[in-house]
Design an enzyme around this catalytic site. Structure first.
Site, short mmCIF file in Angstrom:
data_model
loop_
_atom_site.label_atom_id
_atom_site.label_comp_id
_atom_site.label_asym_id
_atom_site.label_seq_id
_atom_site.Cartn_x
_atom_site.Cartn_y
_atom_site.Cartn_z
N HIS A 151 40.14 58.06 37.40
CA HIS A 151 38.77 57.96 37.90
C HIS A 151 38.46 59.29 38.63
CE1 HIS A 151 35.53 56.53 40.58
NE2 HIS A 151 35.39 55.51 39.76
N ASP A 184 46.72 54.79 42.79
CA ASP A 184 45.34 54.31 42.88
C ASP A 184 45.34 52.86 42.37
OD1 ASP A 184 42.75 53.53 42.40
OD2 ASP A 184 42.15 55.35 41.34
N GLN A 210 41.84 49.00 40.87
CA GLN A 210 41.65 47.92 39.90
C GLN A 210 42.79 46.91 39.95
OE1 GLN A 210 38.95 47.33 38.21
NE2 GLN A 210 37.91 49.23 38.71
N LYS A 220 36.46 45.30 45.43
CA LYS A 220 36.96 44.93 44.10
C LYS A 220 37.92 43.75 44.20
CE LYS A 220 36.58 49.64 42.31
NZ LYS A 220 35.38 49.62 41.48
N CYS A 251 32.92 57.03 35.36
CA CYS A 251 33.55 58.02 36.26
C CYS A 251 34.91 58.47 35.74
CB CYS A 251 33.70 57.48 37.68
SG CYS A 251 32.15 57.09 38.45
#
Ligand code: 7TS
Length: 407
Positions: free
Chosen positions: A124, A201, A204, A227, A365
């Site tokens: 991203h 990261d 998600q 999220k 993104c």
């Protein structure tokens, strides 16, 4: 496939069941942000209705109550990701700010000219640009870990890139644009073999997979509350204690100090050293309730339900002539990125919006990833625990209708 228990869960999300523009809403953009369960909404409302106060500073009931709920979320997050200590949980604005914090306070201070940072092709933008800002200033090289046509990281290529100049690797756990689940634990081990630090990261991943930072041996790991069923405005940075202790503050202000004089200021202990100013109090309190909510259901159950949903959705959409799916990794969850013939994704999104369907179109993104697949944009349907078969069937029917319009 979808059992009664699941449909009861869906009732926890008031936003999921509505009529918009005269049509049943099919919310299929959970990778952008998840809907919020009633328990989170109620807690945030309660904070503003009867419990408003700033934290860490008032010697009165309201402030002590808000402080204790705020700090309880830190404990809950610490347990949720199995952090060795609660002081290793830093509240930020979100994943983006967590990456910027580590880029500025770690990479900018500890990496030098000639060092290398590795990122993957599927990152991203928020896991690319913060590192670029530092790399440019310090003369650090950024190299890209390649992926294959299925949207999987090529581990042999990654291993080749892991030379002694690599000081940091930053990779997404689950791709927002493809749904690929990367072999993060294995990748961390390989990075540690050359003494490189690893930033995960987990934006998600956090609401789809059980995360154990000690089992992964992650040096840093970040995610966003919104999220994972919590309000917007709050995120988390986890870091290893010795790294966080060695890093200078990211921002100056209230709460992050010990003693301030015009001659010299000393800083507060972790985690407060990295939490300058009034934080998003109600959002953090809501995040605590979201963690309770996820724990009550259980991430194993969530993952298994979402796998069934992904298989159902993939088979259904693949049966449409001219539909191409981007990202067919062996390990994948909750995202279907696709194109339909030559129809522009934005045209698809506008047309199916009229059928009550909310999907995301664009580059998500992840422009370098779109470049890899040689497309400017894709359509993306993404799921969560409140998604049901009807949502997918509604998408399927709407896509058939779109196809007819363009025939
Ligand atoms: N990393 C990944 C993998 C993401 O999916 C996102 C947001 C971020 C970082 C940034 O998170 P933020 O909360 O700080 O904005 N992804 C998306 C998306 O896929 N659609 O909208 C936002």
């Amino acid at each position: 496939m979808i059992n009664i228990e699941h449909n009861i869960l869906r009732k926890d999300f008031p936003c999921a069941d509505q009529i918009i523009n005269g049509k049943r809403l099919a919310y299929l953009d959970s990778a952008a942000t998840t809907l919020k369960p009633q328990c989170v909404i109620d807690e945030v409302k309660k904070h503003y209705t009867n419990e408003t106060s700033n934290i860490h500073r008032g010697l009165y009931w309201l402030s002590e109550n808000a402080t204790s709920k705020f700090e309880a979320t830190r404990d809950k997050i610490s347990n949720f990701i199995n952090s060795p200590d609660r002081s290793q949980i830093i509240f930020t604005k979100g994943t983006t700010e967590s990456v910027n914090l580590v880029a500025q306070s770690y990479a900018r201070h500890f990496l030098n000219k000639g060092d290398t940072i590795l990122l993957s092709q599927m990152e991203h933008h928020s896991n690319i640009v913060p590192w670029q800002l530092v790399a440019e200033e310090k003369g650090i090289t950024i190299k890209v870990i390649p992926i294959n046509e299925k949207g999987e990281i090529i581990l042999e290529e990654y291993q080749k890139l892991l030379t002694s100049d690599v000081k940091l690797v930053s990779v997404v756990y689950i791709s927002n644009a493809l749904g690929t689940i990367n072999p993060i634990k294995e990748m961390i081990k390989l990075a540690h073999d050359v003494n490189a630090k690893f930033f995960v990261d987990a934006a998600q991943a956090v609401s789809h997979l059980k995360i154990d930072v000690q089992d992964l041996d992650a040096d840093f790991l970040a995610f966003s509350g919104h999220k994972m069923f919590a309000p917007t405005g709050v995120g988390v940075l986890y870091g290893k204690l010795e790294l966080l202790n060695s890093m200078p503050p990211y921002q100056g202000g209230g709460d992050m100090i010990d003693v301030v004089t015009f001659e010299k200021t000393t800083f507060n202990n972790l985690p407060h050293k990295f939490e300058a100013g009034t934080p998003p109090i109600s959002a953090v309190i809501g995040l605590g309730i979201a963690v309770d909510y996820i724990n009550t259901i259980g991430l194993d159950k969530i993952h298994s339900f979402e796998t069934d949903l992904l298989n159902y959705g993939t088979n259904k959409l693949k049966s449409i002539d001219g539909l191409r799916i981007y990202g067919e990794a062996k390990l994948k969850t909750s995202v279907i990125s696709f194109s339909l013939g030559d129809i522009h994704p934005h045209d698809i999104a506008s047309l199916i919006d009229k059928e009550g369907i909310a999907i995301r179109t664009g580059h998500h993104c992840t422009q370098p990833l779109m470049k890899f697949f040689k497309v400017p944009a894709t359509c993306r349907a993404s799921f969560s625990i409140y998604t049901n078969q009807e949502d997918i069937d509604q998408l399927y029917k709407a896509l058939i209708k779109v196809k007819k319009i363009f025939e």
